[in-house]
Design an enzyme around this catalytic site. Structure first.
Site, PDB file in Angstrom:
ATOM      1  N   ASP A 129      -1.515   1.271   0.663  1.00  0.00           N
ATOM      2  CA  ASP A 129      -2.087   2.413   1.356  1.00  0.00           C
ATOM      3  C   ASP A 129      -1.878   3.678   0.539  1.00  0.00           C
ATOM      4  O   ASP A 129      -1.422   3.626  -0.612  1.00  0.00           O
ATOM      5  CB  ASP A 129      -1.539   2.533   2.788  1.00  0.00           C
ATOM      6  N   HIS A 156       0.623   3.183   9.661  1.00  0.00           N
ATOM      7  CA  HIS A 156       0.241   2.549   8.403  1.00  0.00           C
ATOM      8  C   HIS A 156       0.234   1.024   8.531  1.00  0.00           C
ATOM      9  O   HIS A 156      -0.611   0.355   7.938  1.00  0.00           O
ATOM     10  CB  HIS A 156       1.212   2.954   7.289  1.00  0.00           C
TER      11      HIS A 156
END
Length: 484
Positions: free
Chosen positions: A119, A18
């Site tokens: 995200d 991520h």
């Protein structure tokens, strides 16, 4: 204080999978659109170091002059979790606990941020953008097909377990074996967490996806024009990919670079399962025999067996090669393959390896970061999916581009035998099918580069994002002048 140019606050969920895409997004906003950027990082446990740079791997990801990297103070959410909770539920609970920390950090910044990007696991932070009058986007570091599936999940009947392919309006259907685990069991908390994320996506101003027009033209068209999809999700989708780390051959190191330089063009198979991928001892043994029996050159990034997960001392022991590595491999493997390949413990400079002229194939878990790194370097893939949406990634690149081969038995369903592994390796590295795959992979590489040209989908997306933020910045200045 209102900044003189847009200031973006990017929030990354735990894990390099991520964080790294957020870093590349930051680099793009800074170098091409003159943004200030601060990346906020969430960790799953108290960090041993107070230096944010220590969260990144040994690669040229960081440049203090480009952006700020801030580690949010650790929040222990273990009391809200039960032993039966799976990863998606745990991440959702943990991320929720960090909302007050990010609110405090945003409030203390010298310049009022203009843009908030989170995200997939950070959608609960989107409400903070309203508090601070920010443009708000969700960045999906995966493909548009995955996004289309995600926004359709709330339509599934929670009362019935899913038993067949998942049909997505206007898009390629998701075959049963490729569907994400949370969808199979509506009684599982992960299902609820996934549905909540899907619904939260609709509260953003738009979604950024790490793909490009030529790669997923049909899906991107449907997300924009399909009537059913637009009724579910009416926000703008921006293809911003392929966002991958630039190559720096200095990070290959002298010995590895010399070895690669000595190998024939496109003769080496690179084997890696990403930052979180591990195999069982039985599967590691079968893979080792498959590599040896194929007699193909290779570089294999070896991690501890999954049986040893959590044994921290083992990770430190893997820092060296020699006898420590050999205990995970068939007896005599390193000696017998000494002239064929390299076994590297734990980590390798993947981007640089895939960009080298001697690399002819990639045996990969098909995480989207790794998939893109392979595509932008024109390298075909042997798919070995392990978790998350990796089966979908493999299916997409196999069926749409023809640059992937998949095993007869999914690695998530059983152990792949050495004979099948050998055949797949030889097929990619030697056979006519492999040669054709490399030709197609080079075509994909060309289209990936074109995405960043003036007419390309990615450059257009970033220009629109920058214009939206400039307009918000103008509004912020106007509001400030009225107040003053």
């Amino acid at each position: 204080m209102i900044p003189t140019k847009p200031h973006a606050a990017l929030l990354a969920s735990p894990g390099l999978g991520h964080l790294i895409p957020m870093v590349e997004l930051a680099n793009r906003l800074i170098t091409h659109h003159d943004f200030h950027v601060t990346i906020f990082v969430v960790t799953m446990e108290p960090t041993a170091s107070n230096k944010p740079i220590d969260l990144l791997p040994k690669q040229p990801y960081t440049s203090p002059t480009l952006y700020n990297l801030v580690v949010l103070p650790y929040v222990d959410s273990s009391a809200q979790m039960s032993p039966s909770d799976k990863i998606m539920t745990r991440l959702a609970i943990m991320m929720r606990g960090y909302v007050p920390s990010l609110r405090a950090e945003l409030g203390s910044m010298k310049h009022n941020p203009t843009l908030l990007v989170v995200d997939l696991f950070g959608t609960e932070f989107l409400s903070l953008a309203d508090e601070f009058d920010m443009v708000k986007y969700v960045y999906i570091p995966s493909n548009a097909w995955f996004l289309a599936m995600t926004i359709c999940v709330p339509l599934l009947d929670k009362q019935a377990k899913h038993v067949g392919p998942l049909n997505i309006p206007g898009c390629k259907r998701v075959e049963y074996d490729d569907i994400l685990d949370p969808i199979f069991d509506p009684e599982n908390k992960d299902y609820d967490a996934y549905v909540r994320i899907a619904l939260d996506l609709g509260t953003a101003d738009g979604v950024l996806v790490n793909t490009w027009e030529h790669l997923e033209s049909k899906t991107l068209f449907s997300l924009k024009n399909n009537k059913i999809l637009r009724e579910i999700f009416n926000k703008r989708v921006y293809p911003v990919g392929p966002l991958v780390r630039p190559v720096s051959l200095d990070y290959l190191g002298g010995e590895l670079l010399e070895w690669l330089d000595d190998q024939p063009k496109e003769s080496v198979l690179y084997v890696s399962f990403g930052s979180g991928g591990t195999l069982s001892s039985q599967q590691t043994t079968e893979l080792a025999w498959g590599l040896e029996m194929s007699q193909q050159r290779f570089i294999w990034v070896l991690r501890p067996h999954i049986e040893h997960d959590g044994a921290g001392a083992l990770f430190h022991a893997m820092d060296g090669q020699g006898q420590i590595i050999s205990q995970y491999l068939p007896h005599g493997f390193l000696t017998r393959t000494h002239n064929l390949g390299k076994v590297i413990p734990m980590w390798a400079p993947q981007t640089e390896i895939l960009a080298h002229k001697s690399i002819g194939g990639f045996l990969s878990h098909c995480g989207w970061n790794s998939t893109l790194e392979s595509l932008v370097n024109g390298v075909p893939i042997i798919a070995w999916p392990l978790y998350a949406e990796q089966n979908m990634n493999a299916a997409l690149v196999e069926e749409e581009l023809g640059v992937v081969i998949r095993p007869k038995v999914l690695p998530t369903k059983g152990v792949l035998g050495r004979e099948e592994i050998k055949k797949m390796i030889i097929k990619v590295m030697e056979d006519d099918d492999g040669i054709k795959m490399r030709v197609r992979a080079k075509e994909v590489q060309k289209y990936a580069k074109e995405a960043f040209t003036i007419e390309g989908s990615t450059l257009k997306s970033f220009s629109e994002i920058a214009n939206t933020c400039e307009n918000r910045l103008t509004d912020q200045r106007a509001k400030a002048s009225i107040i003053n």
